[in-house]
Scaffold this active site. Structure first.
Site, short mmCIF file in Angstrom:
data_model
loop_
_atom_site.label_atom_id
_atom_site.label_comp_id
_atom_site.label_asym_id
_atom_site.label_seq_id
_atom_site.Cartn_x
_atom_site.Cartn_y
_atom_site.Cartn_z
N GLN A 1 -5.53 -3.04 10.97
CA GLN A 1 -4.41 -2.43 11.70
C GLN A 1 -4.83 -1.18 12.45
O GLN A 1 -3.98 -0.34 12.79
CB GLN A 1 -3.27 -2.11 10.73
N LYS B 1 0.84 -1.21 0.00
CA LYS B 1 0.00 0.00 0.00
C LYS B 1 0.87 1.25 0.00
O LYS B 1 0.68 2.15 -0.81
CB LYS B 1 -0.90 0.03 1.25
N THR B 2 1.81 1.28 0.93
CA THR B 2 2.66 2.47 1.02
C THR B 2 3.53 2.58 -0.23
O THR B 2 3.78 3.68 -0.72
CB THR B 2 3.52 2.40 2.31
N ARG C 1 5.14 -7.21 10.89
CA ARG C 1 6.33 -6.38 10.66
C ARG C 1 7.50 -7.24 10.16
O ARG C 1 8.46 -6.75 9.61
CB ARG C 1 6.82 -5.68 11.96
N ASP D 1 -2.04 7.97 4.05
CA ASP D 1 -1.65 6.59 4.37
C ASP D 1 -2.19 6.25 5.77
O ASP D 1 -2.48 7.15 6.55
CB ASP D 1 -0.12 6.44 4.35
N GLU D 2 -2.30 4.98 6.08
CA GLU D 2 -2.80 4.55 7.40
C GLU D 2 -4.13 5.22 7.72
O GLU D 2 -4.38 5.65 8.85
CB GLU D 2 -1.78 4.89 8.51
#
Ligand code: ATP
Ligand code: MG
Length: 768
Positions: free
Chosen positions: A254, A34-35, A602, A223-224
């Site tokens: 998340q 995504k990022t 992660r 983002d996020e």
């Protein structure tokens, strides 16, 4: 094709990059790129469409994530472009306010209050109102203030002197709030919440300013997005109204800041707000091995409030996920240290490839000790080393003063807490100490009759040191610390201070001493102990060499990735956090599980979870592995260390009990079924008394029902299967009546979770 911007993108990513116009959202799991899509899109808009980078706003949640985004964009388009609009929400607001704050007659050099500054203000207010932490803690009041600011019209009061009434206007919190605002006003000082609210206020009340910024920002990317709050979303939404190019990226699984106001609904319901929204889904994970991904997928499936989505990966199988169980926390962290050495030896890895995650900052202490012992360099991200925390230093200085009588400790402590020994006193004492060639403490003892030195505070301090010396002869080091805290007034100071973290950290220090005594089978020598501790504090100076193991909380790790990840303290009551569960019950469990999901995802190559037996001095309970461990199929990981049948059984039944209480724990607004009184609605949750207040429809009465009453179940029509986004939307509708994440179960005052990342708290406050 040799195109650094578009090559290495999959179909969905290409679609996200090329769909530059209109309202677009990407919903996808962890590590799905995504990022990467978002940063490539930024580069594409600049490099292929010729848009100036200062016309694109790109916001994310944490400072660290913003830095990472800048790094990725620069790697694609070079250093020559202005990337200052790749930032956090707060970073953007600061930039905006520096230009526009004069519209509300504030100076351009307004002050920004960080968490410590806020506490300084509260300290003053508490003194003025004669409040101590028994009545109210800093955390509670900061939470209250934050909530008030997000819901009430305080800006009219701040900026135009309009009268205003906070909720519960006679409560202690609201009296503190009022004074806090007055002090802010007088100093032109903005806290983190104000940055957002002031910006929105200026935009909302100055059409010309709004238009200027709207016209400037041709493209906005977030983002996020799952962690954006009401006001943050409002900000990007109004700014995008002219060009109407708003791109949201996120993963509802998340969401880890719901307790502070995150509203994943904006991402999930974006297409309702903007019917032309294009939605892009990504489900291939590029980050982790299948073994790691399996664990992540498996954990998150236990959440009920979510849309099911499994991540898949083509990455090679990799090695198995490991669970290590130690006999005590010493064994746990020593094992981590030895495994780190093993990784370095066998995997051609560097220290900086390794990250250790934990649920809350105070857990770093054990880990730090083990790393130091094994000569493993480390750096703590977003926190202060345990032994450098102010309160820990205070206590250690007292120990040192008792055994060594040194000047540093004397200087730190003689007037802390205040004994009225000011500058003149110190000048005179230093002079005499110099003339007589004595350390300060001895000089004071010798010259206590001196006119300038013979003060009550000085005599008290000497008496205190003498008494503590005697105490040191007969008490263990852990008891001595407790005596020091009481006799010196530090304990009272911290309590009055309202800063609970300080007391928590001291408890942690005491428990580490208790363990040491146990290991030693007897008393610990204070001087030797202090020498060891001195090593712990000196190490931090080595900041040049960046090849270090990283230590951070899970919250801080969001959006980042690391080859090797250890999750330490994987213990029931720690992760999931007992405190969060107590405060927010069912909703907290799901958020804690999302935290676990963030931790697992992660990791790129290897993931370890570690826990240990023993007694948790903070919760007063025996330690068992986290209930989340038992949600992972055993074939998905290997176990190392000895987990005895008894412990395993005790842990499993404790997990099962927690699980059943999880299933039968309710939040405000839940519909319940009672065996005798039939259907009812939970009106409130009283954690103090461990009971719900339930309104039963048939009898038309309210009854207090004990948490432990197992016959209370969800009413059938409240248990809906969630299988599609439409269901999720419905669920969000249902949840609108659920308690606000800022509110505690009584619905009155705010609670103990800290909303700001000060040095000793667990979650990161976004910074610019
Ligand atoms: P998170 O949910 O944790 O924020 P994310 O979805 O933002 O994750 P990224 O950080 O963008 O994921 O990507 C994860 C990793 O996968 C990065 O190392 C990235 O470089 C790599 N990656 C992303 N897309 C691709 C691709 N199409 N091909 C190869 N590698 C990719
Ligand atoms: Mg990301």
């Amino acid at each position: 094709m040799n195109d650094p911007i578009l090559e290495n993108l999959n179909e969905s990513q290409l679609q996200a990059v090329r769909t530059t116009e209109g309202y677009v959202r990407v919903i996808a799991g962890a590590g799905s790129g995504k990022t990467k899509a978002l940063t490539s899109r930024f580069a594409y808009i600049v490099d292929r469409l010729g848009i100036n980078s200062s016309n694109i706003l790109c916001v994310t949640f944490t400072n660290k994530a913003a830095q990472e985004m800048k790094r990725r964009v620069k790697a694609l388009i070079g250093d020559l472009f202005d990337v200052s609009f790749i930032t956090t929400y707060h970073g953007f607001c600061v930039r905006f306010l520096r230009e526009e704050i004069n519209k509300i007659h504030y100076p351009k050099n307004f002050i920004i209050l960080d968490a410590e500054d806020q506490k300084t203000i509260l300290r003053e207010v508490f003194t003025e109102l004669d409040i101590n932490s028994k009545n109210l803690t800093f955390k509670q009041v900061l939470r209250f203030i934050s909530k008030q600011k997000s819901t009430s019209d305080y800006l009219g009061y701040m900026l135009e002197n309009k009268s205003f009434e906070p909720d519960e206007k006679d409560s202690l919190s609201s009296r503190v709030y009022q004074k806090y605002l007055d002090k802010q006003k007088r100093n032109y000082a903005l806290d983190f919440d104000d940055l957002i609210h002031f910006t929105a206020f200026i935009l909302d009340s100055n059409p010309d300013v709004l238009l200027k910024w709207q016209e400037m920002l041709h493209y906005i990317q977030v983002d996020e997005a799952q962690d954006s709050s009401d006001s943050q979303f409002h900000l990007v939404e109004i700014l995008s109204r002219v060009h109407q190019n708003l791109f949201l990226v996120g993963d509802p699984d998340q969401t880890i800041y719901e307790w502070r106001g995150a509203k994943p609904e904006y991402l999930v319901e974006f297409d309702r707000m903007f019917p032309d929204t294009k939605t892009i889904i990504m489900n291939q994970n590029y980050r982790s091995t299948p073994n790691i991904l399996k664990v992540g997928n498996h954990i998150i499936k236990n959440n009920k409030i979510r849309v099911d989505k499994d991540m898949v990966t083509d990455n090679p199988e990799g090695v198995e996920v490991v669970h290590f169980h130690g006999k005590n926390d010493y064994e746990e962290t020593v094992w981590v240290a030895s495994e780190i050495k093993e990784i370095l030896k066998t995997e051609n890895a560097a220290f900086s490839d390794i990250t250790i995650l934990y649920r809350s900052n105070h857990l770093s202490r054990n880990i730090e000790q083990a790393l130091i012992k094994e000569n493993i360099p480390y750096a703590i991200f977003g926190g202060v080393r345990f032994f450098e925390r102010k309160e820990i230093k205070d206590v250690l200085s007292f120990l040192r003063l008792i055994v060594q009588g040194d000047n540093f400790s004397f200087l730190r402590l003689h007037n802390h807490p205040s004994r009225g020994l000011g500058k003149k006193f110190m000048e005179r004492l230093s002079l005499l100490a110099g003339e007589q060639n004595l350390p300060l403490l001895q000089a004071l003892q010798h010259n206590i009759e001196d006119k300038e030195l013979g003060k009550k505070g000085a005599a008290d301090f000497l008496a205190l040191v003498a008494a503590l010396k005697t105490d040191a002869e007969t008490n263990s080091i852990s008891d001595l610390v407790k005596i020091i805290l009481d006799k010196s007034g530090l304990s009272e100071l911290y309590r009055k201070d309202g800063d609970e973290d300080r007391l928590e950290n001291i408890k942690e220090l005491v428990s580490s001493m208790l363990l040491l005594e146990k290991e030693n089978n007897g008393p610990v020598n204070i001087a030797e102990y202090l020498q060891e501790i001195a090593l712990y504090t000196d190490l931090d100076k080595d900041t040049e060499n960046q090849d270090k193991v990283r230590l951070m909380t899970i919250h801080i790790s969001k959006g980042l990735e690391f080859p090797y990840v250890f999750l330490c303290g994987f213990t029931e009551g720690v992760l999931p956090s007992a405190l969060s569960i107590k405060e927010r019950r069912k909703r907290a469990i799901e958020e804690e599980r999302r935290l676990m999901y963030v931790a697992v995802t992660r990791a790129e190559k290897r993931f370890y979870m570690t826990d240990s037996e023993g007694f948790n001095f903070t919760t007063g309970l025996n330690k068992y592995p986290s209930r989340f461990l038992f949600e992972i199929k055993e074939e998905f990981y290997v176990r190392k260390g000895k987990l005895s049948a008894e412990i395993l059984q005790a842990a499993q039944s404790s997990a099962a009990a927690s699980k059943s209480s999880e299933d039968t724990s309710f939040s405000e607004g839940d519909l319940v079924q009672h065996p005798v009184w039939n259907k009812g609605k939970v009106l409130s949750v009283d954690s103090e008394k461990n009971q719900y207040i339930v309104h039963f429809f048939e009898m038309g009465k309210e009854k207090p029902i004990d948490f432990a009453f197992r016959f209370l179940t969800s009413a059938p029509d409240a248990q809906e299967e969630i299988s599609s986004p439409a269901d999720l939307l419905q669920l969000h509708e249902n949840l609108k009546n659920a308690p606000d994440p800022f509110e505690d179960e009584t619905g009155k005052t705010a609670i103990n979770q800290n909303i700001f990342n000060d040095k000793n708290t667990d979650e990161e406050q976004p910074k610019w």
